[in-house]
Scaffold this motif. Sequence first.
Motif, mmCIF file in Angstrom:
data_model
loop_
_atom_site.group_PDB
_atom_site.id
_atom_site.type_symbol
_atom_site.label_atom_id
_atom_site.label_comp_id
_atom_site.label_asym_id
_atom_site.label_seq_id
_atom_site.Cartn_x
_atom_site.Cartn_y
_atom_site.Cartn_z
ATOM 1 N N ALA A 32 0.838 -1.208 0.000
ATOM 2 C CA ALA A 32 0.000 0.000 0.000
ATOM 3 C C ALA A 32 0.872 1.257 0.000
ATOM 4 O O ALA A 32 0.574 2.235 -0.694
ATOM 5 N N GLU A 33 1.959 1.231 0.776
ATOM 6 C CA GLU A 33 2.869 2.388 0.839
ATOM 7 C C GLU A 33 3.586 2.584 -0.493
ATOM 8 O O GLU A 33 3.777 3.714 -0.946
ATOM 9 N N ARG A 34 3.998 1.468 -1.104
ATOM 10 C CA ARG A 34 4.655 1.575 -2.413
ATOM 11 C C ARG A 34 3.702 2.133 -3.460
ATOM 12 O O ARG A 34 4.092 2.922 -4.316
ATOM 13 N N GLN A 35 2.431 1.699 -3.382
ATOM 14 C CA GLN A 35 1.427 2.193 -4.323
ATOM 15 C C GLN A 35 1.177 3.684 -4.118
ATOM 16 O O GLN A 35 1.052 4.450 -5.082
ATOM 17 N N GLU A 36 1.161 4.120 -2.848
ATOM 18 C CA GLU A 36 0.963 5.544 -2.547
ATOM 19 C C GLU A 36 2.138 6.378 -3.065
ATOM 20 O O GLU A 36 1.941 7.463 -3.610
ATOM 21 N N LEU A 37 3.351 5.845 -2.893
ATOM 22 C CA LEU A 37 4.539 6.526 -3.403
ATOM 23 C C LEU A 37 4.447 6.691 -4.917
ATOM 24 O O LEU A 37 4.696 7.785 -5.457
ATOM 25 N N TRP A 38 4.093 5.612 -5.601
ATOM 26 C CA TRP A 38 3.993 5.649 -7.057
ATOM 27 C C TRP A 38 2.887 6.606 -7.510
ATOM 28 O O TRP A 38 3.067 7.356 -8.475
ATOM 29 N N ASN A 39 1.752 6.616 -6.810
ATOM 30 C CA ASN A 39 0.650 7.512 -7.172
ATOM 31 C C ASN A 39 1.063 8.973 -7.027
ATOM 32 O O ASN A 39 0.699 9.813 -7.856
ATOM 33 N N ASN A 40 1.813 9.277 -5.953
ATOM 34 C CA ASN A 40 2.271 10.653 -5.747
ATOM 35 C C ASN A 40 3.184 11.104 -6.879
ATOM 36 O O ASN A 40 3.106 12.252 -7.345
ATOM 37 N N ILE A 41 4.057 10.207 -7.325
ATOM 38 C CA ILE A 41 4.977 10.539 -8.429
ATOM 39 C C ILE A 41 4.194 10.673 -9.738
ATOM 40 O O ILE A 41 4.396 11.618 -10.507
ATOM 41 N N LYS A 42 3.290 9.709 -9.964
ATOM 42 C CA LYS A 42 2.536 9.666 -11.230
ATOM 43 C C LYS A 42 1.602 10.862 -11.383
ATOM 44 O O LYS A 42 1.405 11.363 -12.501
ATOM 45 N N LEU A 43 1.036 11.331 -10.278
ATOM 46 C CA LEU A 43 0.050 12.411 -10.335
ATOM 47 C C LEU A 43 0.662 13.792 -10.089
ATOM 48 O O LEU A 43 -0.064 14.767 -9.943
ATOM 49 N N ALA A 44 1.976 13.873 -10.051
ATOM 50 C CA ALA A 44 2.647 15.156 -9.808
ATOM 51 C C ALA A 44 2.316 16.150 -10.913
ATOM 52 O O ALA A 44 2.166 15.792 -12.082
ATOM 53 N N ASP A 45 2.181 17.422 -10.532
ATOM 54 C CA ASP A 45 1.895 18.497 -11.482
ATOM 55 C C ASP A 45 3.188 18.837 -12.230
ATOM 56 O O ASP A 45 4.097 19.462 -11.682
ATOM 57 N N LEU A 46 3.262 18.432 -13.494
ATOM 58 C CA LEU A 46 4.514 18.509 -14.245
ATOM 59 C C LEU A 46 4.967 19.932 -14.554
ATOM 60 O O LEU A 46 6.154 20.158 -14.790
ATOM 61 N N LYS A 47 4.045 20.893 -14.541
ATOM 62 C CA LYS A 47 4.485 22.254 -14.876
ATOM 63 C C LYS A 47 5.487 22.779 -13.848
ATOM 64 O O LYS A 47 6.419 23.525 -14.189
ATOM 65 N N TRP A 48 5.336 22.341 -12.591
ATOM 66 C CA TRP A 48 6.284 22.757 -11.560
ATOM 67 C C TRP A 48 7.616 22.022 -11.719
ATOM 68 O O TRP A 48 8.682 22.569 -11.410
ATOM 69 N N VAL A 49 7.548 20.797 -12.199
ATOM 70 C CA VAL A 49 8.772 20.029 -12.452
ATOM 71 C C VAL A 49 9.560 20.677 -13.590
ATOM 72 O O VAL A 49 10.784 20.843 -13.500
ATOM 73 N N TYR A 50 8.862 21.063 -14.656
ATOM 74 C CA TYR A 50 9.517 21.726 -15.787
ATOM 75 C C TYR A 50 10.145 23.050 -15.341
ATOM 76 O O TYR A 50 11.260 23.392 -15.761
ATOM 77 N N LEU A 51 9.428 23.784 -14.490
ATOM 78 C CA LEU A 51 9.950 25.052 -13.997
ATOM 79 C C LEU A 51 11.215 24.821 -13.162
ATOM 80 O O LEU A 51 12.196 25.570 -13.282
ATOM 81 N N SER A 52 11.194 23.779 -12.356
ATOM 82 C CA SER A 52 12.361 23.444 -11.534
ATOM 83 C C SER A 52 13.571 23.129 -12.407
ATOM 84 O O SER A 52 14.692 23.592 -12.135
ATOM 85 N N VAL A 53 13.343 22.370 -13.466
ATOM 86 C CA VAL A 53 14.440 22.028 -14.387
ATOM 87 C C VAL A 53 14.968 23.292 -15.064
ATOM 88 O O VAL A 53 16.187 23.472 -15.206
ATOM 89 N N PHE A 54 14.065 24.177 -15.467
ATOM 90 C CA PHE A 54 14.469 25.436 -16.112
ATOM 91 C C PHE A 54 15.331 26.280 -15.169
ATOM 92 O O PHE A 54 16.369 26.828 -15.571
ATOM 93 N N LEU A 55 14.931 26.361 -13.911
ATOM 94 C CA LEU A 55 15.710 27.114 -12.918
ATOM 95 C C LEU A 55 17.081 26.474 -12.707
ATOM 96 O O LEU A 55 18.081 27.170 -12.514
ATOM 97 N N GLY A 56 17.110 25.132 -12.763
ATOM 98 C CA GLY A 56 18.383 24.426 -12.638
ATOM 99 C C GLY A 56 19.323 24.756 -13.790
ATOM 100 O O GLY A 56 20.525 24.968 -13.590
ATOM 101 N N ILE A 57 18.768 24.825 -15.005
ATOM 102 C CA ILE A 57 19.584 25.167 -16.178
ATOM 103 C C ILE A 57 20.127 26.587 -16.049
ATOM 104 O O ILE A 57 21.290 26.856 -16.378
ATOM 105 N N LEU A 58 19.302 27.513 -15.538
ATOM 106 C CA LEU A 58 19.756 28.887 -15.332
ATOM 107 C C LEU A 58 20.933 28.936 -14.357
ATOM 108 O O LEU A 58 21.888 29.693 -14.565
#
Length: 321
Positions: A32-58
């Motif tokens: 159940a914990e592994r499934q919750e971990l995977w769901n959190n990763i799978k349902l993450a809001d990608l626009k914030w992830v893309y922004l984080s990567v962009f800031l990293g490149i800067l």
Amino acid sequence: MKKKLIKFSRTFLPLLLGIFLIWYSLSSSTPAERQELWNNIKLADLKWVYLSVFLGILSHLSRAYRWKYLLEPLGYKPHLANSFMAVMGGYLANLGVPRSGEVLRGATISTYEKIPFDKAFGTIVSERIADLAMVLLITTFGFLIQTEGLVNYFAENDINPFISIGIFLVFIIFGVFVLNLVRRSSHPFMIKIKDFARGLLEGMRSIVRMKRKKEFIFHTIFIWTMYLLMFYVIKFAIPETNSLSVAGFMAAFIVGTFAITTTNGGIGVYPIAMGAVLLLFGVNQQAGEAFGWIMWGSQTLMVLILGGLSFLFLPIYNQKK
């Protein structure tokens, strides 16, 4: 045989430790914990992830640009493209062999910009001293606003962040001591080392000799501001970390900064550390580890892509020279 064993241990033991920690973390959790971990990763809001990567490149671009302020007093003006690709290639190398990236970065800029390796490497050492100062400032600020939480975490996990800083300072003192011994020797081999050390010190002195100190300080602050921001925006990618306090964010950032040096690029350790420290601030372990996996995974993927492309395009970009 002994040298091969030492080389193997330095290269593969941190990687094996990271893989073991991934296996241990997943195997010790319930389905159940592994499934919750995977769901959190799978349902993450990608626009914030893309922004984080962009800031990293800067931040990496700024690091490449900042480098020129240290090389200019030595009489060199490298192209920004070469500096950036050398930086990214160095980060990629660190994923395979910890701390090898600085050497490769110096060798790369030496090859394509005709800068003596000893001087180039000396400027990288100077950079690291400036970055160490920023780590100390951020760590001090973090302890001031969340002393109890950080102290409890470090105590429970038997971690002393100042040991890493202390080891770095000991290496500097030891290096100065060895350089003094070499300087007094007249042995032919020692003379060669002396010449290399002279170039290394000249590179390190560039931080004092550079004319545009204000610009160097600006880029140093900018780099670490981008580090903080690329970490901060990831909290909005997962609902459970959306309301994370400033104290919790700072504590997690500081822990992550030291955790990433434990294994090759923080593999295995980083997500576990995030899950443990965020638990102190009301974030359940699976959400905290998902935060760690998203943060670590997105930045590592960016390094793999840009670092790989750098090695591919460096000879192409410089073929007409």
